[in-house]
Design an enzyme around this catalytic site. Sequence first.
Site, PDB file in Angstrom:
ATOM      1  CE  LYS A 134     -16.539  23.285  64.479  1.00 43.43           C
ATOM      2  NZ  LYS A 134     -15.087  23.273  64.154  1.00 43.43           N
TER       3      LYS A 134
ATOM      4  CD  GLU B 247     -22.300   9.080  65.457  1.00 42.53           C
ATOM      5  OE1 GLU B 247     -21.436   8.240  65.211  1.00 42.53           O
ATOM      6  OE2 GLU B 247     -22.289  10.240  64.967  1.00 42.53           O
TER       7      GLU B 247
ATOM      8  N   GLY C  65     -12.786  19.710  67.991  1.00 43.41           N
ATOM      9  CA  GLY C  65     -13.782  19.201  68.930  1.00 43.41           C
ATOM     10  C   GLY C  65     -13.203  18.802  70.270  1.00 43.41           C
ATOM     11  NE  ARG C  66      -7.722  15.770  68.747  1.00 43.30           N
ATOM     12  CZ  ARG C  66      -8.001  15.864  67.452  1.00 43.30           C
ATOM     13  NH1 ARG C  66      -9.263  15.796  67.050  1.00 43.30           N
ATOM     14  NH2 ARG C  66      -7.052  16.045  66.556  1.00 43.30           N
TER      15      ARG C  66
ATOM     16  CD  GLU D  43     -10.926  12.609  67.514  1.00 35.62           C
ATOM     17  OE1 GLU D  43     -11.787  11.710  67.468  1.00 35.62           O
ATOM     18  OE2 GLU D  43     -11.200  13.811  67.730  1.00 35.62           O
TER      19      GLU D  43
ATOM     20  CG  HIS E 190      -8.762  -2.871  96.028  1.00 35.21           C
ATOM     21  ND1 HIS E 190      -8.514  -3.780  97.019  1.00 35.21           N
ATOM     22  CD2 HIS E 190      -8.462  -1.655  96.559  1.00 35.21           C
ATOM     23  CE1 HIS E 190      -8.108  -3.162  98.110  1.00 35.21           C
ATOM     24  NE2 HIS E 190      -8.071  -1.870  97.856  1.00 35.21           N
TER      25      HIS E 190
ATOM     26  CE  LYS F 143     -18.806  10.568  61.675  1.00 33.79           C
ATOM     27  NZ  LYS F 143     -18.288  11.847  62.228  1.00 33.79           N
TER      28      LYS F 143
END
Length: 546
Positions: free
Chosen positions: A209, A215, A271-272, A357, A388, A508
Site C-alpha cells: 500500500k 520486506e 490487509g488481511r 491478527e 497420520h 519491526k
Amino acid sequence: MATLEPLTKRKAWKALQAHYEHVRALHLRTLFADAPQRGERMTAEAAGIFLDYSKNRITDETVKLLIQLAEESGLRSRIDAMFGGEKINVTENRAVLHVALRAPEGASILVDGENVVPQVHAVLDRMADFSKRIGTGDWKGHTGKRIRNVVNIGIGGSDLGPVMAYEALKHYSDRALTFRFVSNVDGTDFAEAVRDLDPSETLFIVSSKTFTTLETMTNAHSARAWSLAGMGGDERSIARHFVAVSTNAAEVAKFGIDTANMFGFWDWVGGRYSMDSAIGLSTMVAVGAENFRAMLDGFRQIDEHFRATPFARNLPVLMGLLGVWYSDFFGAGTVAVLPYEQYLKRFPAYLQQLTMESNGKHVTLDGAEVTYATSPIYWGEPGTNGQHSFYQLIHQGTRLIPCDFIGFANPLNPLPRHHDMLMANVFAQAEALAFGKTPEQVKAEGTPEWLVPHRVFEGNRPSNTILADRLTPEVLGKLVALYEHAVFTQGVIWQIDSFDQWGVELGKVLAQRIIPELESAAEPEPGHDSSTNSLIRRYRKLKKAR
C-alpha cells in the site's frame, strides 16, 4: 469513547457461566441419545454452504444464551455500522469496508459521504483489462516476448490471500502461466522463486500500500536488480516487467513502474481482508476476470446472509459464538481447521492471519484490560494427511481442540473411489471425535485387559462439519466470507478492535534499529538488553568469519 459495560457483567455471560457448570459434564453420546433428531435439527444452510453443528457440546439452551449474548453485545447494530461505512476501526479512525469490494455495481456504500462502489468497480475493470492482456499475450515484455511467469511480491495479507487463492483455484488457472509468490525477507525465498525463470518472460506484481514495507520492498529491489541483469541493464525494461498494487504513486514512479500500471485500494481495506481487492491481481491473472467476479459473488452472498439473517440461522454468527463458547468457558486455546480438499492446503495458514491478527488483542475498545480469553490459535492441514500426523493428540490427548471439517460432495479431479474414501474419513473422524470408544466396547473386541486403557477413546471432542457441492471460485468466496464474519462476531462479543494490528509494529521498529548495528563496518555499541547485545556481537563475529 464512552466506557463499555464489562462483558463479564452482562446477564447472558453470567447465565452462560452457570449453564456451563451443567453442560460441562454432559457427553455427546448422551446428548444424541436423548435427542435422536439432533443431527438433523442442529444444522444451518445458506448460499449452498451447509453447517452441521450438532457435534458440539451444547444444548438448545446454550444456543439460546449465546444468541442472547450476541444481542446484549449489540451485534446487530455493529453489523449495520460496518455495512454503513462507520469508522468502527476506532484506533485508526477508519471505516471497515471489505464488503464494499464485492458490492454489486449500482450499490451505494458511503465513506465520509462518498459512494465508494464506483471506485471499486473502476479498479476491477482495469484489473480485468490487464489480466486479459497478459492471458492473450498482448502485453509483451521489453524484448517483445510474451509473459509466461508471474511473481507476486508482498507480505501478510498481500501474500497470504493471493497464494491461498491461487492454490485453491489452481484447477481453474491458466496453465500456460507459471505463478510464484515471494514474501519472506529471507533471500532464499526470492532466490528459489526465480531460479528457473527467464527475466524476459517474467512479470513482477509488487503489492504494498505504502510502497515502503521493509520486506516487500527489499524483495522488490532484488527483483529489479535480477530483472535488469537479464535485460542488459536497460532501465526502460522495468515498466514492462513490473506493475504495482499501491496507493503511493510517487514511490511507484521512483521505482520505475509506469503509474498507469498501478492498481490502487483504500485505507478502509485491511490487509488481511484485501484478497478481493487489487491485491488479488495475481489471482485474476491466474483464473481470469469471470472466475474472479464469481468469487466476489460468493463473498457477496454470505455478506447478505450475515447482514440480514436472524442469528439462530446465521452461519457466521453461529460459528463465531461457538468459538466464544469454547475459548471462554471450556478454556480451549486452539481451533483446528481441517479441509478435506487438497486445493485448500493453504487455507489454514490464510485463516491464521485473518483470525489471530484480528482478534489477538488484550484491551477492549475503550482501552481496558480484558479479563477473558480472546482469539484462540488457528492451525490445521488438509485431510487425510493430518490424520497420520496430529489427530492422535486431538483424539486421545489432554487438550480440548474444537475442529472445523470442510468437505465437498463432488471432486474437481475424479478418480475411482478416491473421493468417497476421502469423504468417508470426514464423516468418520467427526463421529469418532464425538462418540469415541468406551472401555466396554474395547473389551468386547477381545482386547487384553492391560491394553484396554490405551485403546479407549474418550470422545466428547467437538466439531463443526461444513459441506458444499464443489470447490468453485464462488464457493471459495463464500468460505472466506464465512470466517471473516465469524471473526467479526467474536470481536464484537469480546469488545475489541478486530481491524487494527499494532502488535506487528514493535518488532519491526526494533529491527530498523538493529539493522545498522549488524551492517556497520565499525563495531557498534548496541543499546539493548544483555541478551540482544550479546547476540548482535556473536552474529557480527560469525559474519566476519565467512
